[in-house]
Design a protein around this motif. Sequence first.
Motif, PDB file in Angstrom:
ATOM      1  N   ALA A   1      -9.190  -3.638   5.327  1.00 22.54           N
ATOM      2  CA  ALA A   1      -8.663  -3.548   6.016  1.00 22.54           C
ATOM      3  C   ALA A   1      -7.224  -3.508   7.146  1.00 22.54           C
ATOM      4  CB  ALA A   1      -9.287  -2.575   7.370  1.00 22.54           C
ATOM      5  N   ALA A   2      -6.493  -4.444   7.112  1.00 23.19           N
ATOM      6  CA  ALA A   2      -5.895  -6.074   6.937  1.00 23.19           C
ATOM      7  C   ALA A   2      -4.558  -5.494   6.351  1.00 23.19           C
ATOM      8  CB  ALA A   2      -6.636  -6.798   7.643  1.00 23.19           C
ATOM      9  N   GLY A   3      -5.178  -4.639   4.861  1.00 22.51           N
ATOM     10  CA  GLY A   3      -4.380  -5.561   3.507  1.00 22.51           C
ATOM     11  C   GLY A   3      -3.253  -4.458   3.787  1.00 22.51           C
ATOM     12  N   ARG A   4      -2.567  -3.635   2.526  1.00 18.07           N
ATOM     13  CA  ARG A   4      -1.394  -3.231   2.959  1.00 18.07           C
ATOM     14  C   ARG A   4      -2.036  -1.745   3.616  1.00 18.07           C
ATOM     15  NH1 ARG A   4       0.767  -7.344  -1.147  1.00 18.07           N
ATOM     16  NH2 ARG A   4       2.825  -8.059  -0.237  1.00 18.07           N
ATOM     17  N   ILE A   5      -2.776  -1.267   2.002  1.00 20.96           N
ATOM     18  CA  ILE A   5      -2.873  -0.069   1.989  1.00 20.96           C
ATOM     19  C   ILE A   5      -4.321   0.750   3.697  1.00 20.96           C
ATOM     20  CG2 ILE A   5      -4.419   2.184   0.233  1.00 20.96           C
ATOM     21  CD1 ILE A   5      -3.385   0.753  -1.805  1.00 20.96           C
ATOM     22  N   GLY A   6      -5.658  -0.500   3.599  1.00 18.46           N
ATOM     23  CA  GLY A   6      -6.203  -0.668   4.855  1.00 18.46           C
ATOM     24  C   GLY A   6      -5.905  -0.157   6.039  1.00 18.46           C
TER      25      GLY A   6
ATOM     26  N   PRO B   1       2.093   2.667   0.302  1.00 17.07           N
ATOM     27  CA  PRO B   1       0.724   2.486   0.949  1.00 17.07           C
ATOM     28  C   PRO B   1       0.377   3.701   2.138  1.00 17.07           C
ATOM     29  CG  PRO B   1       1.718  -0.207   1.205  1.00 17.07           C
ATOM     30  CD  PRO B   1       2.972   1.234   0.619  1.00 17.07           C
ATOM     31  N   ALA B   2       0.935   4.293   2.515  1.00 18.69           N
ATOM     32  CA  ALA B   2       1.226   5.275   3.274  1.00 18.69           C
ATOM     33  C   ALA B   2       0.879   6.907   2.502  1.00 18.69           C
ATOM     34  CB  ALA B   2       2.093   5.436   4.503  1.00 18.69           C
ATOM     35  N   GLY B   3       1.583   6.606   1.607  1.00 21.24           N
ATOM     36  CA  GLY B   3       0.877   7.985   0.445  1.00 21.24           C
ATOM     37  C   GLY B   3       0.154   7.195   0.093  1.00 21.24           C
TER      38      GLY B   3
END
Length: 265
Positions: free
Chosen positions: A18-23, A206-208
Amino acid sequence: MAARVSELRGAVVVVTGAAGRIGRCLVEELESAGATVVGLDLARSCPVGDARYLACDITEQDAVRTSIERIVAGHGRIDVLVHCAGLSAIGSFEDHDLTTHRRVMEVTHLGAVSVTLAALPALRAASGRIVVVGSVAGFAPVLGRPPYVAAKHAVTGLFTALRCELEPSGVRITVVHPTFVAGGMTEASARVPGRERASTGRELTPAGVAAAIVAGIERGRDLVLIGRTARLSWYVNRLAPNLYVRLMARRLRTGGTAARRKART
């Protein structure tokens, strides 16, 4: 702005990596959909002071079990489990030793196994959903990252098989395959000199990716292909696998050449 109606409203969602770019984007997107989110990641990666994150090394079985018990005790249930944790390794097969191959598999595949085993009783009780963030590398050969391809194939194959096994208990499974994401991902070992991260097609943000994952959950999709390259790869790999391999190899080699030229300028 009026709050949007969401099937995730009030759901308890656990996200690994959860702390990654997508996470991180996924945590925000899920909250916007009305979910209560608990993000699992390594202690050094979790945002300081953010109560939505819980430190947990998913490769440590006791830590996983304790974390899931804590979540169920605090929230009463788990409705959705999202496997977003993963490691990559860029280079050829012989660029990496067994330790690197094992580490990528341990986080990307076995970590998902461990968390699922711990959370499954709660997911069954909630008739919940498991979401696996895979990759084009999870269903087709991708040049230049064999440990990652192996791990993504493993986790994709496992949860595709589990779909039929878990369906009678009310647990559904969504497998998500994005194409290349801007910024790449954490690697299991130091990059081998001269090995650039080649990609093909337009990179996703990542947001997409996070937005597409949440949309797939809300629509109850079994399979979510994110990006034009992912959709084309899915169908070409199935209908003409030899053609797919030739196209992927050529485009990735071209992308690697472009990356080297860009690095020199």
